[in-house]
Each structure stands twice: as C-alpha cells, then as structure tokens.
Design a protein around this motif. Structure first.
Motif, PDB file in Angstrom:
ATOM      1  N   ASN A   3       0.675  -1.328   0.097  1.00 47.17           N
ATOM      2  CA  ASN A   3       0.057  -0.036   0.159  1.00 47.17           C
ATOM      3  C   ASN A   3       0.937   1.422   0.043  1.00 47.17           C
ATOM      4  N   TRP A   5       3.358   2.107  -2.022  1.00 46.47           N
ATOM      5  CA  TRP A   5       3.365   2.410  -3.388  1.00 46.47           C
ATOM      6  C   TRP A   5       1.829   2.770  -4.051  1.00 46.47           C
ATOM      7  N   LYS A   6       2.076   3.643  -4.926  1.00 45.89           N
ATOM      8  CA  LYS A   6       0.907   3.942  -5.723  1.00 45.89           C
ATOM      9  C   LYS A   6       1.145   3.646  -7.256  1.00 45.89           C
ATOM     10  N   LYS A   7       0.162   3.073  -7.802  1.00 52.45           N
ATOM     11  CA  LYS A   7       0.354   2.803  -9.352  1.00 52.45           C
ATOM     12  C   LYS A   7       0.154   4.188  -9.992  1.00 52.45           C
ATOM     13  N   LEU A   8       0.940   4.384 -10.925  1.00 50.67           N
ATOM     14  CA  LEU A   8       0.938   5.797 -11.768  1.00 50.67           C
ATOM     15  C   LEU A   8      -0.479   5.818 -12.668  1.00 50.67           C
ATOM     16  N   SER A   9      -0.847   4.678 -12.932  1.00 49.29           N
ATOM     17  CA  SER A   9      -1.940   4.727 -13.962  1.00 49.29           C
ATOM     18  C   SER A   9      -3.264   5.047 -13.021  1.00 49.29           C
ATOM     19  N   GLU A  10      -3.162   5.010 -11.619  1.00 44.63           N
ATOM     20  CA  GLU A  10      -4.213   5.475 -10.996  1.00 44.63           C
ATOM     21  C   GLU A  10      -4.338   6.771 -10.070  1.00 44.63           C
ATOM     22  N   LYS A  12      -1.180  10.179  -9.605  1.00 44.37           N
ATOM     23  CA  LYS A  12       0.217  10.945 -10.267  1.00 44.37           C
ATOM     24  C   LYS A  12       0.669  11.577  -8.931  1.00 44.37           C
ATOM     25  N   SER A  34       9.189  -0.294 -15.139  1.00 37.69           N
ATOM     26  CA  SER A  34       8.508  -1.597 -15.457  1.00 37.69           C
ATOM     27  C   SER A  34       9.820  -2.662 -15.297  1.00 37.69           C
ATOM     28  N   THR A  68       6.115   2.973 -13.397  1.00 41.32           N
ATOM     29  CA  THR A  68       5.005   2.225 -13.060  1.00 41.32           C
ATOM     30  C   THR A  68       4.228   2.520 -11.790  1.00 41.32           C
ATOM     31  N   HIS A  69       4.987   2.808 -10.912  1.00 43.58           N
ATOM     32  CA  HIS A  69       4.770   3.189  -9.415  1.00 43.58           C
ATOM     33  C   HIS A  69       5.437   4.203  -8.799  1.00 43.58           C
ATOM     34  N   TRP A  70       4.933   4.878  -7.807  1.00 42.00           N
ATOM     35  CA  TRP A  70       5.648   5.922  -7.137  1.00 42.00           C
ATOM     36  C   TRP A  70       5.433   5.732  -5.506  1.00 42.00           C
TER      37      TRP A  70
END
Length: 77
Positions: A3, A5-10, A12, A34, A68-70
């Motif tokens: 938790n 990490w946040k998905k960049l696609s969801e 920013k 990736s 991909t994640h941040w």
C-alpha cells in the motif's frame, strides 16, 4: 507492491512547485520502472503544445521512462 506504493496509472504525484522549468514539479519521491529498478527523484507535470506531460527525473537529472509506481518519502520530523 504494498500500500506504500501508488500505481501511476491510478494516481500521479502532487506536483505543485513552480520555477524555471515547464509545468510544476513534485517534492522528491521514490519511483519504480517496468524493469523493477528503483529511483529517487522528482516528477514534472504540465501541458505543452496542448498535450499533458508527466515526466520523472532521477537525482542526476536523467529522465526515467516506463515508470509504473511511485511513493512519497516519509518525513522523519
């Protein structure tokens, strides 16, 4: 990824700093690409020529592709 990490696609990173660059810049964050490599750096976001951009640069000012994640870096204070 956890938790933390946040998905960049969801979602920013919050880029709010303005200065001598295009768009807005985030605080220093952690991010992963990736290939499973991890970085410390910043995110730049904005609109240029009518197109939105979201770019990540490491601490050496090299652009990192395929992020991909941040995650935010936790404050110690």
């Amino acid at each position: 990824m956890s938790n933390f990490w946040k998905k960049l696609s969801e979602q920013k990173p919050h880029s709010y700093r303005i200065g001598n660059w295009d768009g807005r810049m985030s605080d220093e964050i952690l991010f992963a690409d990736s290939n499973g490599l991890f970085y410390v750096g910043k995110c730049y976001q904005g609109v240029m020529d009518g197109s939105e951009f979201c770019c990540f640069y490491d601490q050496n000012d090299f652009e990192v592709d395929n992020v991909t994640h941040w995650a935010e870096i936790p404050s110690l204070f």
